[in-house]
Design a protein around this motif. Structure first.
Motif, short mmCIF file in Angstrom:
data_model
loop_
_atom_site.label_atom_id
_atom_site.label_comp_id
_atom_site.label_asym_id
_atom_site.label_seq_id
_atom_site.Cartn_x
_atom_site.Cartn_y
_atom_site.Cartn_z
N ASP A 78 44.03 47.64 51.85
CA ASP A 78 44.31 46.44 52.62
C ASP A 78 43.26 45.39 52.29
O ASP A 78 42.06 45.68 52.32
N ASP A 79 43.73 44.19 51.96
CA ASP A 79 42.81 43.06 51.75
C ASP A 79 41.74 43.38 50.70
O ASP A 79 40.59 42.93 50.81
N VAL A 80 42.12 44.18 49.69
CA VAL A 80 41.11 44.71 48.77
C VAL A 80 40.50 43.64 47.86
O VAL A 80 39.36 43.79 47.41
N ILE A 81 41.21 42.56 47.62
CA ILE A 81 40.64 41.49 46.78
C ILE A 81 39.39 40.93 47.46
O ILE A 81 38.30 40.88 46.87
N ALA A 82 39.53 40.53 48.72
CA ALA A 82 38.41 39.96 49.48
C ALA A 82 37.34 41.02 49.77
O ALA A 82 36.15 40.74 49.70
N LYS A 83 37.80 42.21 50.10
CA LYS A 83 36.87 43.31 50.42
C LYS A 83 35.95 43.60 49.23
O LYS A 83 34.74 43.76 49.36
N ALA A 119 41.81 36.36 43.28
CA ALA A 119 43.04 35.94 43.98
C ALA A 119 44.20 36.82 43.52
O ALA A 119 44.10 37.46 42.47
N PRO A 120 45.30 36.86 44.28
CA PRO A 120 46.43 37.71 43.89
C PRO A 120 46.96 37.40 42.49
O PRO A 120 47.30 38.33 41.73
#
Ligand code: GDP
Length: 139
Positions: A78-83, A119-120
């Protein structure tokens, strides 16, 4: 569920901290969905960093990225880009928060141990640059 591309750069592999970096991902709930060690050619590094081709450090960065083996990984969660970006810390290790990978191990604005998609859209491009669908395991 999201995916991102992580790279342990040549300085991180050289420093023997592959396990340390992976431990930080796994202990923060991030799953590794693909992983391999490779050494980039100059052309491959230029293709990966094409968005930076006008930057003054492009030649130096692509030389550095070809200087030794790297570990490329697909991270999932979950939310791994920001994490992942939070665990990495700021590009310049001098500005990185305490406890981040770059704060703890980077020695230079360029030799900053890890790469992570921002970013995605970049994650999709970067994952596809290194892995095909068969090489990625849904976790
Ligand atoms: P990142 O997303 O935090 O990796 O940072 P950027 O996308 O802005 O830059 C890509 C990579 O280029 C960084 O991780 C550094 O390895 C390198 N880099 C960024 N800024 C500089 C700089 O001012 N000088 C040099 N030599 N390298 C830089």
């Amino acid at each position: 569920m999201e995916r991102t591309l992580s790279i342990i750069k040549p300085d991180g592999v050289q420093k023997n901290i592959i396990g340390e970096v992976i431990k930080r991902f796994e202990s923060n709930g991030i799953k590794i969905a693909a992983m391999k060690m490779i050494q980039l050619t100059k052309t491959q590094a230029q293709g990966f960093y094409a968005v930076h081709k006008e930057r003054p450090f492009f030649d130096s960065l692509t030389d550095f990225m070809t200087s030794g083996p790297i570990v490329v990984m697909v991270l999932e969660g979950d939310d791994v880009i920001a994490k992942n970006r939070k665990l990495m810390g700021a590009t310049n290790f001098k500005e990185a928060e305490e406890g981040t990978i770059r704060k703890d191990y980077a020695t230079d604005i360029e030799k900053n141990v890890v790469h992570g998609s921002d970013a995605p859209e970049t994650a999709a491009f970067e994952i596809g640059y290194f892995f095909n669908d068969l090489e990625i395991q849904a976790r």
